[in-house]
Design a protein around this motif. Structure first.
Motif, PDB file in Angstrom:
ATOM      1  N   PHE A  78     -14.074  19.241  31.750  1.00  0.00           N
ATOM      2  CA  PHE A  78     -14.284  18.725  33.109  1.00  0.00           C
ATOM      3  C   PHE A  78     -14.767  17.281  33.059  1.00  0.00           C
ATOM      4  O   PHE A  78     -14.265  16.418  33.784  1.00  0.00           O
ATOM      5  CB  PHE A  78     -15.305  19.597  33.839  1.00  0.00           C
ATOM      6  N   ASP A  79     -15.762  17.000  32.206  1.00  0.00           N
ATOM      7  CA  ASP A  79     -16.321  15.648  32.098  1.00  0.00           C
ATOM      8  C   ASP A  79     -16.869  15.462  30.689  1.00  0.00           C
ATOM      9  O   ASP A  79     -17.978  15.879  30.378  1.00  0.00           O
ATOM     10  CB  ASP A  79     -17.422  15.433  33.135  1.00  0.00           C
ATOM     11  N   ASP A  80     -16.073  14.816  29.850  1.00  0.00           N
ATOM     12  CA  ASP A  80     -16.450  14.645  28.449  1.00  0.00           C
ATOM     13  C   ASP A  80     -17.689  13.769  28.278  1.00  0.00           C
ATOM     14  O   ASP A  80     -18.363  13.821  27.251  1.00  0.00           O
ATOM     15  CB  ASP A  80     -15.269  14.050  27.675  1.00  0.00           C
ATOM     16  N   GLY A  81     -17.987  12.954  29.267  1.00  0.00           N
ATOM     17  CA  GLY A  81     -19.123  12.052  29.141  1.00  0.00           C
ATOM     18  C   GLY A  81     -20.448  12.619  29.629  1.00  0.00           C
ATOM     19  O   GLY A  81     -21.494  11.979  29.486  1.00  0.00           O
ATOM     20  N   LEU A  82     -20.439  13.814  30.223  1.00  0.00           N
ATOM     21  CA  LEU A  82     -21.669  14.418  30.748  1.00  0.00           C
ATOM     22  C   LEU A  82     -22.428  15.087  29.611  1.00  0.00           C
ATOM     23  O   LEU A  82     -21.917  16.006  28.979  1.00  0.00           O
ATOM     24  CB  LEU A  82     -21.318  15.435  31.835  1.00  0.00           C
ATOM     25  N   PRO A  83     -23.671  14.658  29.300  1.00  0.00           N
ATOM     26  CA  PRO A  83     -24.410  15.252  28.187  1.00  0.00           C
ATOM     27  C   PRO A  83     -24.880  16.670  28.507  1.00  0.00           C
ATOM     28  O   PRO A  83     -25.350  16.948  29.610  1.00  0.00           O
ATOM     29  CB  PRO A  83     -25.599  14.306  27.996  1.00  0.00           C
ATOM     30  N   ALA A  84     -24.736  17.567  27.532  1.00  0.00           N
ATOM     31  CA  ALA A  84     -25.180  18.950  27.670  1.00  0.00           C
ATOM     32  C   ALA A  84     -26.160  19.259  26.543  1.00  0.00           C
ATOM     33  O   ALA A  84     -25.892  18.961  25.375  1.00  0.00           O
ATOM     34  CB  ALA A  84     -23.989  19.907  27.608  1.00  0.00           C
ATOM     35  N   VAL A  85     -27.302  19.837  26.895  1.00  0.00           N
ATOM     36  CA  VAL A  85     -28.306  20.255  25.914  1.00  0.00           C
ATOM     37  C   VAL A  85     -28.295  21.777  25.863  1.00  0.00           C
ATOM     38  O   VAL A  85     -28.498  22.444  26.878  1.00  0.00           O
ATOM     39  CB  VAL A  85     -29.708  19.724  26.286  1.00  0.00           C
ATOM     40  N   ALA A  86     -28.013  22.329  24.684  1.00  0.00           N
ATOM     41  CA  ALA A  86     -27.925  23.777  24.508  1.00  0.00           C
ATOM     42  C   ALA A  86     -29.310  24.376  24.299  1.00  0.00           C
ATOM     43  O   ALA A  86     -30.154  23.798  23.608  1.00  0.00           O
ATOM     44  CB  ALA A  86     -27.020  24.096  23.322  1.00  0.00           C
ATOM     45  N   MET A  87     -29.544  25.557  24.910  1.00  0.00           N
ATOM     46  CA  MET A  87     -30.800  26.276  24.739  1.00  0.00           C
ATOM     47  C   MET A  87     -30.499  27.656  24.164  1.00  0.00           C
ATOM     48  O   MET A  87     -29.539  28.312  24.578  1.00  0.00           O
ATOM     49  CB  MET A  87     -31.529  26.432  26.074  1.00  0.00           C
ATOM     50  N   THR A  88     -31.299  28.108  23.211  1.00  0.00           N
ATOM     51  CA  THR A  88     -31.122  29.448  22.653  1.00  0.00           C
ATOM     52  C   THR A  88     -32.463  30.027  22.235  1.00  0.00           C
ATOM     53  O   THR A  88     -33.342  29.315  21.761  1.00  0.00           O
ATOM     54  CB  THR A  88     -30.167  29.422  21.441  1.00  0.00           C
ATOM     55  N   GLY A  89     -32.605  31.320  22.456  1.00  0.00           N
ATOM     56  CA  GLY A  89     -33.811  32.019  22.036  1.00  0.00           C
ATOM     57  C   GLY A  89     -33.671  32.605  20.647  1.00  0.00           C
ATOM     58  O   GLY A  89     -34.592  33.208  20.112  1.00  0.00           O
ATOM     59  N   TRP A  90     -32.505  32.434  20.080  1.00  0.00           N
ATOM     60  CA  TRP A  90     -32.235  32.970  18.748  1.00  0.00           C
ATOM     61  C   TRP A  90     -32.123  31.806  17.785  1.00  0.00           C
ATOM     62  O   TRP A  90     -31.358  30.884  17.979  1.00  0.00           O
ATOM     63  CB  TRP A  90     -30.949  33.791  18.756  1.00  0.00           C
ATOM     64  N   GLY A  91     -32.861  31.835  16.729  1.00  0.00           N
ATOM     65  CA  GLY A  91     -32.938  30.715  15.794  1.00  0.00           C
ATOM     66  C   GLY A  91     -31.806  30.678  14.808  1.00  0.00           C
ATOM     67  O   GLY A  91     -32.009  30.284  13.657  1.00  0.00           O
ATOM     68  N   SER A  92     -30.629  31.138  15.211  1.00  0.00           N
ATOM     69  CA  SER A  92     -29.487  31.161  14.306  1.00  0.00           C
ATOM     70  C   SER A  92     -28.959  29.744  14.086  1.00  0.00           C
ATOM     71  O   SER A  92     -28.637  29.026  15.027  1.00  0.00           O
ATOM     72  CB  SER A  92     -28.377  32.034  14.897  1.00  0.00           C
ATOM     73  N   VAL A  93     -28.879  29.365  12.807  1.00  0.00           N
ATOM     74  CA  VAL A  93     -28.348  28.051  12.474  1.00  0.00           C
ATOM     75  C   VAL A  93     -26.884  27.939  12.883  1.00  0.00           C
ATOM     76  O   VAL A  93     -26.426  26.897  13.346  1.00  0.00           O
ATOM     77  CB  VAL A  93     -28.501  27.784  10.959  1.00  0.00           C
ATOM     78  N   ASP A  94     -26.146  29.057  12.755  1.00  0.00           N
ATOM     79  CA  ASP A  94     -24.725  29.047  13.106  1.00  0.00           C
ATOM     80  C   ASP A  94     -24.510  28.704  14.572  1.00  0.00           C
ATOM     81  O   ASP A  94     -23.604  27.937  14.920  1.00  0.00           O
ATOM     82  CB  ASP A  94     -24.096  30.413  12.799  1.00  0.00           C
ATOM     83  N   ILE A  95     -25.323  29.275  15.466  1.00  0.00           N
ATOM     84  CA  ILE A  95     -25.185  29.000  16.898  1.00  0.00           C
ATOM     85  C   ILE A  95     -25.428  27.518  17.181  1.00  0.00           C
ATOM     86  O   ILE A  95     -24.674  26.875  17.928  1.00  0.00           O
ATOM     87  CB  ILE A  95     -26.165  29.859  17.724  1.00  0.00           C
ATOM     88  N   ILE A  96     -26.464  26.973  16.570  1.00  0.00           N
ATOM     89  CA  ILE A  96     -26.800  25.564  16.793  1.00  0.00           C
ATOM     90  C   ILE A  96     -25.680  24.664  16.282  1.00  0.00           C
ATOM     91  O   ILE A  96     -25.230  23.727  16.964  1.00  0.00           O
ATOM     92  CB  ILE A  96     -28.128  25.215  16.100  1.00  0.00           C
TER      93      ILE A  96
END
Length: 470
Positions: A78-96
């Motif tokens: 939709f908008d490649d220039g819009l910054p997104a910050v991911a949040m997770t409650g699971w400390g999985s390195v793979d998800i990050i």
């Protein structure tokens, strides 16, 4: 004016949303909360956001982060220039790692540290703004380079009665935000007048963006005017900011508007009416606040009657109409223009400023100037280069021959150019190009046909002689 930054927070945990809402609002942010992942695009379409804080795990899948990755893909599309910050409650390195590969600007692990979260939010919004400003500067530098190469970017001269009347109207119009349509022959200085209007307007602190509508490739029109996102088409290797976005808060000058094809007139009309557009490859609607100045040497009323120009588009641009007089109707301006051109070209070629003899000066006043100020500039540049002993005589000017009756009408013989014996083949070719452009009202296609050459060959010759027709 509201300068608040807008943040969209998506998480299916109501407690998380409440905590983030309080924290971010205390810092002065405008916050929109959403629990449903499939509502992302609806929010992005409804209003512009500066950052998205998004959970990676929702109710359907609370551990793998696949829903979050799909959401990130939708956001970047939709908008490649819009910054997104991911949040997770699971400390999985793979998800990050997967989130960062999918386009996340950074990540926050729950429970978060308030200071770190706020630093990331501020940092990512600042980086996004810097990237956008950098892209704007790159585009503006390209346009500035083109403007500096334009021989018509000369001093504004107002000495003749015709120009004094015109400038009186311009000063009244410039302070408003109304659209302006500038009419005039080739080479009369329509681009220069547009810049002058911008400089004395309330928008002068912002950019004036100039677009030659007659030179835009029809297939690239939307990309040029509205921009595109990376991957929108084969050669879209990076995001591009369009002219409407560059001109936001400033002035957009649409030169040669009469040469715009009907298919593109529809697209332009929509933006002028709604002040909204989308980059190519993006569904995000953006707004623009720019003043429109258009110019043409064509008879737009006749074009409307012939079905070549939309009447509703003409009405949209034609609130104020300014007619620039040709050089033959402002003889009092020829002398100061000549002096300034001679000074400029002497400096450009590192030569002493030549003296213009009385016969040459009279020749400038007697000539009809079908190419107007642009022709005067080119003629004097050639004279400075070829002058002997720093003196310019009438013969050095190589003025094309014209009869008294033609001087009065502002016309040059079409069937027989009648160049003086002192002119070279190149000088004769340049004069002929100017004549045919004038005879065909600036239409390059018709001018090329009249000479029996292709449009590309015609443009190569214009480039050779630095003739930038309006």
């Amino acid at each position: 004016m509201n300068d608040k930054k807008h943040i969209l927070v998506i998480d299916d945990d109501a407690g998380i949303l409440t905590s983030l809402d309080i924290l971010l609002r205390l810092q002065g942010y405008d916050v929109t909360l959403e629990t449903q992942a499939d509502r992302l695009l609806a929010h992005l379409s409804a209003k512009p956001f500066d950052l998205v804080l998004m959970d990676m795990n929702f109710q359907k899948d609370t551990t793998s982060g696949m829903e979050g990755l799909q959401l990130l893909a939708e956001l970047k599309k939709f908008d490649d220039g819009l910054p997104a910050v991911a949040m997770t409650g699971w400390g999985s390195v793979d998800i990050i790692v997967n989130a960062m590969r999918a386009g996340a600007a950074d990540f926050i692990q729950k429970p978060w540290d308030n200071e770190r979260l706020l630093n990331i939010v501020q940092q990512q919004m600042s980086l996004s703004q810097a990237r956008r400003s950098g892209a704007c500067l790159r585009e503006e530098n390209k346009l500035l380079k083109l403007a500096l190469e334009d021989d018509m970017d000369s001093e504004w001269v107002v000495r003749s009665p015709a120009m004094k009347r015109l400038i009186s109207l311009v000063e009244k119009v410039a302070v408003t935000d109304t659209s302006v349509l500038i009419l005039g022959e080739n080479g009369t200085g329509k681009s220069l007048l547009a810049r002058h209007i911008h400089q004395i307007s309330s928008r002068s602190e912002h950019s004036i963006v100039e677009v030659n509508m007659g030179c835009i490739n029809e297939q690239l029109f939307e990309s040029e005017m509205f921009g595109h996102v990376k991957g929108a088409f084969t050669d879209a290797r990076e995001n591009r900011i369009g002219r409407f976005e560059l001109a936001d808060k400033g002035t957009l000058f649409l030169d040669e508007i009469g040469n715009l094809p009907l298919t593109q007139q529809v697209k332009l009309l929509r933006v002028l009416e709604e002040r909204q557009f989308e980059r190519v490859g993006s569904s995000r609607t953006q707004t623009t606040d720019c003043r429109i100045i258009a110019a043409t040497n064509s008879d737009l009323d006749q074009a409307v009657a012939q079905g070549r120009f939309r009447q509703d588009l003409l009405y949209r641009m034609n609130l104020i109409q300014i007619q620039l007089p040709p050089l033959r109707e402002r003889l009092e301006d020829i002398e100061p223009l000549t002096e300034r051109f001679l000074k400029r070209f002497a400096r450009k070629y590192n030569k002493p400023r030549p003296v213009l003899l009385p016969q040459a000066r009279q020749g400038l006043l007697d000539y009809s100037w079908p190419g107007n100020i642009r022709e005067l500039s080119h003629l004097l540049e050639r004279a400075v280069l070829l002058s002997r002993a720093n003196v310019i005589d009438r013969e050095d000017l190589c003025l094309p021959f014209s009869l008294p009756s033609e001087r009065a009408a502002g016309q040059v013989i079409a069937s027989s150019p009648g160049f003086t014996d002192g002119c070279t083949l190149a000088e004769a070719e340049e004069t002929l190009l100017l004549q045919r452009l004038r005879q065909n009202d600036g239409n390059a296609v018709k001018a090329a046909e009249s000479l029996g050459i292709s449009r590309s060959a015609f443009y190569r010759r214009l480039e050779k002689f630095k003739i930038c027709h309006e």
